[in-house]
Design a protein around this motif. Structure first.
Motif, PDB file in Angstrom:
ATOM      1  N   SER A 341       0.860  -1.189   0.000  1.00  0.00           N
ATOM      2  CA  SER A 341       0.000   0.000   0.000  1.00  0.00           C
ATOM      3  C   SER A 341       0.891   1.232   0.000  1.00  0.00           C
ATOM      4  O   SER A 341       2.102   1.125  -0.126  1.00  0.00           O
ATOM      5  CB  SER A 341      -0.917  -0.011   1.225  1.00  0.00           C
ATOM      6  OG  SER A 341      -1.679  -1.205   1.245  1.00  0.00           O
ATOM      7  N   THR A 403      -2.151   3.701   3.580  1.00  0.00           N
ATOM      8  CA  THR A 403      -3.516   3.458   3.083  1.00  0.00           C
ATOM      9  C   THR A 403      -3.983   2.032   3.364  1.00  0.00           C
ATOM     10  O   THR A 403      -5.133   1.696   3.090  1.00  0.00           O
ATOM     11  CB  THR A 403      -3.600   3.715   1.564  1.00  0.00           C
ATOM     12  OG1 THR A 403      -2.642   2.869   0.905  1.00  0.00           O
ATOM     13  CG2 THR A 403      -3.291   5.165   1.233  1.00  0.00           C
ATOM     14  N   LYS A 406      -7.388   0.921   5.020  1.00  0.00           N
ATOM     15  CA  LYS A 406      -8.667   0.984   4.307  1.00  0.00           C
ATOM     16  C   LYS A 406      -9.480  -0.321   4.372  1.00  0.00           C
ATOM     17  O   LYS A 406     -10.674  -0.284   4.654  1.00  0.00           O
ATOM     18  CB  LYS A 406      -8.404   1.395   2.845  1.00  0.00           C
ATOM     19  CG  LYS A 406      -9.657   1.595   2.017  1.00  0.00           C
ATOM     20  CD  LYS A 406      -9.313   2.034   0.594  1.00  0.00           C
ATOM     21  CE  LYS A 406      -8.683   0.902  -0.183  1.00  0.00           C
ATOM     22  NZ  LYS A 406      -8.426   1.241  -1.587  1.00  0.00           N
ATOM     23  N   MET A 410     -13.355  -0.844   5.392  1.00  0.00           N
ATOM     24  CA  MET A 410     -14.340  -1.379   4.441  1.00  0.00           C
ATOM     25  C   MET A 410     -15.092  -2.570   5.036  1.00  0.00           C
ATOM     26  O   MET A 410     -16.297  -2.707   4.867  1.00  0.00           O
ATOM     27  CB  MET A 410     -13.642  -1.777   3.134  1.00  0.00           C
ATOM     28  CG  MET A 410     -13.210  -0.577   2.307  1.00  0.00           C
ATOM     29  SD  MET A 410     -12.038  -0.999   1.012  1.00  0.00           S
ATOM     30  CE  MET A 410     -13.077  -1.899  -0.121  1.00  0.00           C
ATOM     31  N   ILE A 451     -13.063   6.299   3.463  1.00  0.00           N
ATOM     32  CA  ILE A 451     -12.599   5.237   2.553  1.00  0.00           C
ATOM     33  C   ILE A 451     -12.284   5.830   1.180  1.00  0.00           C
ATOM     34  O   ILE A 451     -11.286   5.491   0.545  1.00  0.00           O
ATOM     35  CB  ILE A 451     -13.663   4.110   2.461  1.00  0.00           C
ATOM     36  CG1 ILE A 451     -13.750   3.356   3.798  1.00  0.00           C
ATOM     37  CG2 ILE A 451     -13.351   3.148   1.315  1.00  0.00           C
ATOM     38  CD1 ILE A 451     -14.941   2.430   3.946  1.00  0.00           C
ATOM     39  N   GLU A 452     -13.132   6.763   0.724  1.00  0.00           N
ATOM     40  CA  GLU A 452     -12.934   7.400  -0.581  1.00  0.00           C
ATOM     41  C   GLU A 452     -11.625   8.206  -0.610  1.00  0.00           C
ATOM     42  O   GLU A 452     -10.904   8.203  -1.608  1.00  0.00           O
ATOM     43  CB  GLU A 452     -14.139   8.298  -0.904  1.00  0.00           C
ATOM     44  CG  GLU A 452     -14.192   8.820  -2.336  1.00  0.00           C
ATOM     45  CD  GLU A 452     -13.874   7.766  -3.395  1.00  0.00           C
ATOM     46  OE1 GLU A 452     -13.037   8.059  -4.276  1.00  0.00           O
ATOM     47  OE2 GLU A 452     -14.415   6.637  -3.335  1.00  0.00           O
ATOM     48  N   TYR A 454      -8.936   7.523   1.051  1.00  0.00           N
ATOM     49  CA  TYR A 454      -7.857   6.537   0.901  1.00  0.00           C
ATOM     50  C   TYR A 454      -7.806   6.011  -0.533  1.00  0.00           C
ATOM     51  O   TYR A 454      -6.726   5.782  -1.086  1.00  0.00           O
ATOM     52  CB  TYR A 454      -8.031   5.382   1.898  1.00  0.00           C
ATOM     53  CG  TYR A 454      -7.590   5.727   3.305  1.00  0.00           C
ATOM     54  CD1 TYR A 454      -6.249   5.934   3.600  1.00  0.00           C
ATOM     55  CD2 TYR A 454      -8.510   5.843   4.350  1.00  0.00           C
ATOM     56  CE1 TYR A 454      -5.824   6.254   4.885  1.00  0.00           C
ATOM     57  CE2 TYR A 454      -8.099   6.163   5.640  1.00  0.00           C
ATOM     58  CZ  TYR A 454      -6.755   6.364   5.898  1.00  0.00           C
ATOM     59  OH  TYR A 454      -6.331   6.683   7.174  1.00  0.00           O
ATOM     60  N   ASN A 455      -8.980   5.811  -1.156  1.00  0.00           N
ATOM     61  CA  ASN A 455      -9.028   5.355  -2.549  1.00  0.00           C
ATOM     62  C   ASN A 455      -8.320   6.328  -3.474  1.00  0.00           C
ATOM     63  O   ASN A 455      -7.570   5.937  -4.368  1.00  0.00           O
ATOM     64  CB  ASN A 455     -10.486   5.207  -3.020  1.00  0.00           C
ATOM     65  CG  ASN A 455     -11.096   3.893  -2.555  1.00  0.00           C
ATOM     66  OD1 ASN A 455     -10.367   2.931  -2.304  1.00  0.00           O
ATOM     67  ND2 ASN A 455     -12.402   3.845  -2.429  1.00  0.00           N
ATOM     68  N   GLU A 456      -8.583   7.616  -3.261  1.00  0.00           N
ATOM     69  CA  GLU A 456      -7.973   8.636  -4.120  1.00  0.00           C
ATOM     70  C   GLU A 456      -6.450   8.608  -4.007  1.00  0.00           C
ATOM     71  O   GLU A 456      -5.731   8.770  -4.995  1.00  0.00           O
ATOM     72  CB  GLU A 456      -8.510  10.030  -3.759  1.00  0.00           C
ATOM     73  CG  GLU A 456      -9.923  10.268  -4.260  1.00  0.00           C
ATOM     74  CD  GLU A 456     -10.545  11.537  -3.684  1.00  0.00           C
ATOM     75  OE1 GLU A 456      -9.798  12.386  -3.148  1.00  0.00           O
ATOM     76  OE2 GLU A 456     -11.779  11.669  -3.773  1.00  0.00           O
ATOM     77  N   ASP A 458      -4.664   5.942  -3.072  1.00  0.00           N
ATOM     78  CA  ASP A 458      -4.217   4.677  -3.670  1.00  0.00           C
ATOM     79  C   ASP A 458      -4.110   4.782  -5.186  1.00  0.00           C
ATOM     80  O   ASP A 458      -3.262   4.145  -5.806  1.00  0.00           O
ATOM     81  CB  ASP A 458      -5.177   3.539  -3.289  1.00  0.00           C
ATOM     82  CG  ASP A 458      -4.740   2.839  -2.011  1.00  0.00           C
ATOM     83  OD1 ASP A 458      -3.540   2.923  -1.692  1.00  0.00           O
ATOM     84  OD2 ASP A 458      -5.590   2.226  -1.345  1.00  0.00           O
ATOM     85  N   ALA A 459      -4.995   5.573  -5.776  1.00  0.00           N
ATOM     86  CA  ALA A 459      -5.007   5.725  -7.236  1.00  0.00           C
ATOM     87  C   ALA A 459      -3.726   6.376  -7.749  1.00  0.00           C
ATOM     88  O   ALA A 459      -3.356   6.222  -8.916  1.00  0.00           O
ATOM     89  CB  ALA A 459      -6.223   6.546  -7.660  1.00  0.00           C
TER      90      ALA A 459
END
Length: 475
Positions: A341, A403, A406, A410, A451-452, A454-456, A458-459
């Motif tokens: 991560s 990250t 996450k 989830m 969570i979003e 962290y998603n951003e 991770d991207a």
């Protein structure tokens, strides 16, 4: 020297807190042979003259009279606190530091937060102020609580809000024990998600700890003892798996050993505040350096050595091995995979006879295998404390803002939604004054937003790892 105050809430919070105070006293006793009240002790203990009536004045210098923990113990059931008051630590706390009730919170966040919160608000504020008045330079509040029960999650996060209102300048560090998927409290997903919203908004730093990880660590230790791999001798002065300083607890409740691991995390975290070191790390520096965005303040902690922490007689591990261990999943107090991560920042708190050159060498060695965000490739914070834990030559606590937390969030969201879609158990919460269904939707949307975020991040992983050109500064 700065002072910190520990607020332990609920059954889990008080059991972990009790172990922390016991181990802290043993650490100071091992170093402070002359019985003098010094700056190291003053960071978490007061020295009180108990001969005079009432609370007695604080004595700032000279011999230790009676040490009192800078702590507030809160539980809506009396059991655990009464146990502490009848145990070996009874003299470290006095009645002015306790708030208890008899009925408990019935595993209901709303009872802890809305009902007991408002009922005990004035009492809690008054006791917090009293504790703060005894500090010259109050730097940090530590809250220890669990997420799954009613008092820990509900009243624990209520106290967190109070601290922000009453002491906005003082850092709030929260140690939160998260329930496992096989938790016996059916409503724990509700309690945890409702508590998460408060942690998102009001904490400076959260150290999430999973019951499952603690359980796995304790099981591994037992397997290694039983397999004879590490030599089956167990030290007499057991510090981690035994709460009695003898070997008997190893066969007892697994919670004792699990609580001790969390207490050791707190010992290492606060070691720089309590003892001298060539590279001291202030607690507020952890938040300042490891939390680049206010809501992303959840830190993955790993502790090493763990097997010797379990009081198994093994040769002390080589220093470099200790650093490698700190980045292995076996030593984490949360089930996650930081290596695959994205790291936002990482802190290493080392104790014992370790040189700055050892730190640098190991960071350089480990760096290539860890993915850091492009804008913080040098995101390392290091601390060196010269006093090792009792019975060890050195130890290491790694704190990673990564990250990889996450998936934990989830899974929590999934468990919450399974109950919430059926509206199961909702009526228990909604019958409490001030609790509305909107509280649930706000809490789940707060968790989804986290969570979003962290998603951003991770991207962005796998993007270019180019070091910006900059001036070289000789150190």
């Amino acid at each position: 020297m700065t002072q910190s105050v520990v607020v332990q809430v609920g059954q889990c919070g008080n059991q972990v807190g009790c172990r922390f105070w016991d181990l802290a006293l043993r650490e100071h006793a091992a170093v402070n042979k002359k019985g003098i009240y010094d700056e190291a002790l003053s960071s978490f203990f007061r020295n009180v003259d108990t001969r005079s009536a009432g609370d007695g004045p604080d004595i700032y210098k000279g011999k230790i009279h009676s040490l009192k923990a800078r702590a507030l113990l809160i539980d809506m059931e009396e059991g655990v606190v009464n146990e502490i008051l009848q145990g070996p630590l009874r003299d470290v706390f006095d009645s002015k530091q306790l708030i208890t009730d008899v009925s408990g919170s019935g595993n209901n966040w709303a009872v802890g937060h809305k009902l007991y919160g408002y009922q005990y608000r004035e009492n809690i504020v008054e006791k917090l102020r009293k504790t703060a008045e005894h500090c010259d330079c109050l730097q940090c509040f530590f809250i220890i609580h669990s997420m799954g029960g009613g008092t820990g999650s509900g009243l624990g996060t209520f106290v967190l809000n109070l601290l922000e209102d009453e002491f906005p300048e003082v850092y709030r560090f929260v140690t939160s024990v998260y329930p496992s998927g096989e938790d016996d409290v059916i409503t724990s997903p509700y309690n945890s998600v409702l508590a998460m919203k408060e942690l998102n908004e009001h904490a400076d730093c959260v150290l999430p700890i999973e019951n499952e990880s603690l359980f796995d660590i304790v099981n591994k230790i037992h397997q290694m003892i039983n397999s004879g791999k590490l030599g089956s001798t167990v030290k007499q002065n057991s510090l981690v798996t035994s709460s009695a300083g003898a070997t008997k607890t190893i066969q007892e409740k697994p919670f004792d050993a699990m609580n001790n691991i969390v207490a050791n995390l707190l010992l290492n975290l606060t070691s720089s505040a309590r003892f001298e070191g060539s590279l001291n790390m202030d607690l507020n520096e952890i938040s300042m350096n490891l939390v680049p965005f206010p809501r992303l303040h959840y830190l993955v902690s790993s502790l090493t050595p763990l097997y010797t922490l379990a009081d198994v007689n093994v040769p002390s591990r080589r220093l470099d091995q200790m650093f490698s261990d700190a980045f292995s999943r076996d030593h984490q107090l949360i089930q996650a995979d930081p290596k695959h991560s994205l790291y936002l920042a990482c802190a290493l708190l080392v104790r014992g006879n370790v040189q700055v050159s050892d730190l640098r060498r190991n960071i350089e060695r480990l760096k290539p295998s860890l993915h850091f965000v492009s804008w913080n490739q040098e995101g390392w914070k290091t601390g060196l404390c010269s006093v090792p834990p009792v019975g060890h030559s050195h130890s290491l606590l790694a704190l990673a803002n990564n990250t990889c937390v996450k998936p934990t969030f989830m899974e929590l969201k999934d468990r919450f939604m399974r109950l919430y879609k059926k509206k199961a158990h909702l009526h228990h919460y909604l019958q409490i004054d001030g609790m509305e269904q909107g509280c649930f939707s706000e809490a789940i949307s707060s968790l989804s937003d986290l969570i979003e975020e962290y998603n951003e991040l991770d991207a962005t992983k796998g993007g270019p790892r180019t070091d910006p050109s900059r001036l070289k500064i000789a150190v």
